[in-house]
Design an enzyme around this catalytic site. Structure first.
Site, short mmCIF file in Angstrom:
data_model
loop_
_atom_site.label_atom_id
_atom_site.label_comp_id
_atom_site.label_asym_id
_atom_site.label_seq_id
_atom_site.Cartn_x
_atom_site.Cartn_y
_atom_site.Cartn_z
N ALA A 30 0.88 -1.18 0.00
CA ALA A 30 0.00 0.00 0.00
C ALA A 30 0.92 1.24 0.00
CB ALA A 30 -0.96 0.01 1.18
N HIS A 35 7.16 5.95 1.22
CA HIS A 35 7.91 4.75 0.81
C HIS A 35 8.82 5.09 -0.37
CE1 HIS A 35 4.22 2.57 2.53
NE2 HIS A 35 5.22 2.10 3.25
N GLY A 145 11.91 4.51 8.08
CA GLY A 145 11.37 5.84 8.35
C GLY A 145 11.32 6.17 9.83
P1 AMP Z 1 5.40 0.09 6.31
O1 AMP Z 1 5.02 -0.32 4.94
O2 AMP Z 1 4.37 0.88 7.01
O3 AMP Z 1 5.96 -1.06 7.11
O4 AMP Z 1 6.61 1.10 6.13
C1 AMP Z 1 7.77 0.76 5.42
C2 AMP Z 1 8.84 1.77 5.75
O5 AMP Z 1 8.39 3.07 5.35
C3 AMP Z 1 9.15 1.86 7.24
O6 AMP Z 1 10.54 2.02 7.42
C4 AMP Z 1 8.39 3.08 7.68
O7 AMP Z 1 8.94 3.72 8.81
C5 AMP Z 1 8.53 3.95 6.44
N1 AMP Z 1 7.46 4.96 6.43
C6 AMP Z 1 6.13 4.74 6.42
N2 AMP Z 1 5.47 5.91 6.47
C7 AMP Z 1 6.41 6.88 6.54
C8 AMP Z 1 6.37 8.32 6.62
N3 AMP Z 1 5.21 8.98 6.65
N4 AMP Z 1 7.53 8.99 6.64
C9 AMP Z 1 8.71 8.32 6.62
N5 AMP Z 1 8.82 6.99 6.55
C10 AMP Z 1 7.69 6.27 6.51
#
Ligand code: AMP
Length: 279
Positions: A30, A35, A145
């Protein structure tokens, strides 16, 4: 862009790049601009970039949350192509965990407070999947992130524990125009709810800029009252914690740098955010 679903395929392909640097971005799909910003950073700093899309069941402490997690692999792959990602790794659960995994990591306080307290077992599940990805891909650098600040701290600690050579790179939080931290979970919010959700970062901003004029308990009360103003918000926690240890504090003394952390449920969607306290 190469798309691989199996460990064997991705490893075979990567062996060709033996001497090159590999940047890795782990995601649960998603995908959104935040990302893609991680992918872009990895592309700048490495010869090849691998992005994984894997909704890791081990890091969900509630089955319902896992079922409701947004999934859209085709759109994700389009986005990854556009941003110029080299490899998309999209494994199945069986591919990631061919045998039962029963590892218990000990990250001490880092995984006990805040998210750790409210999502028991979550960080153990995160550590299991990241260790597995590192084992499969052997990246030079991995990008995470700061939106998931506590996760970033746990992963840095994991790398130390494993004596791994992977360099962990923290990347700044990406926000919508109204301040809402970007998140895959935001897909489940209506336009009005997204607008309202901007109040969370506005409240964090107030806290982060009022260190000199308020005690921590005043700011905690202020934040909780602010969230209570809207009946759709259900505050799970709000803490001000030491930036390094992540220990929640009740007094400004004894901690050099602090971060305000919160988790708020908005109509059943769990949103987390954090902001550095300005000294
Ligand atoms: P996720 O798909 O939510 O597991 O996120 C994948 C990576 O993207 C992780 O390292 C998150 O910390 C990073 N991430 C998700 N949302 C954000 C954001 N708004 N700002 C910075 N990094 C993000």
């Amino acid at each position: 862009m190469q798309i691989f679903k199996t460990v064997k395929e991705v490893q075979e392909y990567l062996t060709k790049f033996n001497t090159k640097s590999i940047g890795f971005v782990a995601t649960m799909g998603a995908l959104h601009e935040a990302h893609f910003s991680l992918i872009e950073r990895s592309k700048e700093e490495n010869d090849i970039t691998v992005c994984s899309i894997f909704v890791n069941p081990k890091q969900f402490n509630k089955k319902e949350d896992l079922i409701k997690y947004p999934r859209n692999v085709d759109a994700d792959l389009d986005g990854l192509r556009k941003v110029g990602c080299d490899i998309a790794f999209v494994p199945s659960v069986e591919e990631m965990y061919p045998a039962k995994v029963q590892k218990e990591f000990d990250f001490g306080l880092l995984s006990e407070v805040m998210e750790g307290e409210h999502r028991p077992g979550h960080f153990n599940g995160v550590a299991i999947v990241i260790e597995r990805f590192f084992e499969i891909l052997n990246p030079t650098r991995a990008y995470f992130g700061e939106k998931d600040y506590q996760q970033l701290a746990v992963i840095k600690s994991l790398v130390e524990k494993l004596n791994s050579s992977v360099k962990i790179v923290g990347c700044p939080i990406f926000r919508e125009k109204n301040g809402l931290a970007m998140s895959s979970r935001n897909e489940r919010l209506s336009t009005e709810e997204k607008e309202l959700a901007g109040e969370i970062s506005k409240a964090l901003k107030f806290v982060s800029t009022n260190r000199d004029t308020h005690t921590i308990s005043e700011l905690k009360n202020w934040f909780s009252n602010k969230m209570n103003e809207h009946e759709l918000f259900d505050l799970e926690y709000f803490e001000i914690a030491d930036e390094a240890s992540l220990k929640p504090i009740n007094n400004w003394l004894g901690s050099e740098k602090q971060i305000a952390f919160t988790a708020v449920n908005l109509n059943g969607v769990r949103l987390i955010d954090n902001m550095t306290i300005i000294n």
